[in-house]
Design a protein around this motif. Sequence first.
Motif, short mmCIF file in Angstrom:
data_model
loop_
_atom_site.label_atom_id
_atom_site.label_comp_id
_atom_site.label_asym_id
_atom_site.label_seq_id
_atom_site.Cartn_x
_atom_site.Cartn_y
_atom_site.Cartn_z
N ASN A 24 0.80 -1.22 0.00
CA ASN A 24 0.00 0.00 0.00
C ASN A 24 0.84 1.27 0.00
OD1 ASN A 24 -2.55 -1.26 -0.04
ND2 ASN A 24 -2.41 -1.68 2.15
N SER A 25 2.15 1.11 -0.08
CA SER A 25 2.99 2.30 -0.15
C SER A 25 2.86 2.93 -1.53
CB SER A 25 4.45 1.93 0.14
OG SER A 25 4.94 1.04 -0.83
N LEU A 26 3.02 4.24 -1.59
CA LEU A 26 2.86 4.97 -2.85
C LEU A 26 4.23 5.17 -3.49
CD1 LEU A 26 0.79 6.48 -4.65
CD2 LEU A 26 1.43 8.56 -3.41
N ARG A 27 4.37 4.71 -4.72
CA ARG A 27 5.58 4.97 -5.50
C ARG A 27 5.34 6.23 -6.31
NH1 ARG A 27 8.79 1.10 -9.93
NH2 ARG A 27 10.57 2.53 -10.20
N ILE A 28 6.24 7.20 -6.19
CA ILE A 28 6.08 8.49 -6.87
C ILE A 28 7.18 8.65 -7.90
CG2 ILE A 28 5.83 10.97 -6.59
CD1 ILE A 28 5.14 10.50 -3.67
N VAL A 29 6.79 8.86 -9.16
CA VAL A 29 7.76 9.00 -10.24
C VAL A 29 7.49 10.27 -11.04
CG1 VAL A 29 8.18 6.52 -10.45
CG2 VAL A 29 6.35 7.56 -11.79
N TRP A 70 10.89 9.59 -19.32
CA TRP A 70 9.44 9.63 -19.47
C TRP A 70 8.82 8.29 -19.88
CZ3 TRP A 70 5.24 11.90 -17.98
CH2 TRP A 70 4.05 11.66 -18.68
N PRO A 71 9.32 7.59 -20.90
CA PRO A 71 8.67 6.32 -21.28
C PRO A 71 8.61 5.32 -20.13
CG PRO A 71 10.18 7.01 -23.00
CD PRO A 71 10.45 7.91 -21.81
N ARG A 72 9.68 5.27 -19.35
CA ARG A 72 9.70 4.32 -18.22
C ARG A 72 8.73 4.76 -17.13
NH1 ARG A 72 14.84 3.11 -14.26
NH2 ARG A 72 13.78 1.67 -12.84
N ALA A 73 8.74 6.06 -16.80
CA ALA A 73 7.84 6.56 -15.76
C ALA A 73 6.38 6.32 -16.16
CB ALA A 73 8.09 8.06 -15.54
N TYR A 74 6.07 6.57 -17.41
CA TYR A 74 4.69 6.39 -17.90
C TYR A 74 4.30 4.91 -17.86
CZ TYR A 74 0.58 7.64 -20.68
OH TYR A 74 -0.71 7.86 -21.12
N HIS A 75 5.23 4.03 -18.22
CA HIS A 75 4.96 2.59 -18.19
C HIS A 75 4.70 2.12 -16.75
CE1 HIS A 75 5.19 -1.67 -19.19
NE2 HIS A 75 6.07 -1.81 -18.20
#
Length: 266
Positions: A24-29, A70-75
């Motif tokens: 339930n932890s939030l990953r922020i990218v 960006w492509p990795r963050a979006y994926h």
Amino acid sequence: MVAKALLFIFIHLLASASLALPDNSLRIVTENWPPVTYEKEGQAQGMAVELAHLIQKEMGESDPIEVLPWPRAYHVAKTRPNTLLFTVVRTPEREQLFTLLGPIANGEIAIYTRRTADLSFSDLNYVKENYSVAVHRGTAFHKVLEDNGYKKIVPVNSSISGLKMLMAGRVDMLCDDVLAIHRISEEAGYPYDAQKKVTSLQHSSLYFAFSKNTDKDIIEKWKRSFEKIKKNGTYKALYKKWFGPLSSPTEVLLVSNGKKAPIIEL
């Protein structure tokens, strides 16, 4: 020996059970798009990063913010629950993919060329057919160019790369946002006003984007904290710090599955 074997099995079962628990932890990218978001000395920086930190402080939380291509963050945001991606230009497609919270900022997607360029832009159809335009691949800017019928699109890995190609004469134009173009120019090593606007394509609105199946309580906490920051004037001061005289959006809006929650004017 039997006792040791039973102990090993017990520890293994505990570990397996632990791994099976929901995370339930939030990953922020985020991405490298100065001055809105970027990385400096290994740390996330920028207007939207500062805003995220203010929201976290209001909530009493401090989840780390990763800067990714960006492509990795979006994926990651499209495939992993409990992920927050920012900043995201709001589009109908993304309203279906994410729960959007914002606006963080309002801008304008536009086409730019070198200030010294000796090119004719009087016939927009001719421009679309014959002039090459660099754009950060996979972004909303890329999609806007395609939707507007530009034929010679040159995808690049970053806006800074695109600006360098423009200034070197390797492409005729660059597509980006008024919020970032001058800072991008400076980051690339060129004067603040090294480019000029050819035409505006559309207004843009930047949002936080929560991935599918993100805990609703997490999203609600971010929304409430964002409302407080907009209401008490902290957000307006932050906007002025980064964007000077540009008007800051006053509302807080949550969009999920294409459905808008009531706008809260603050």
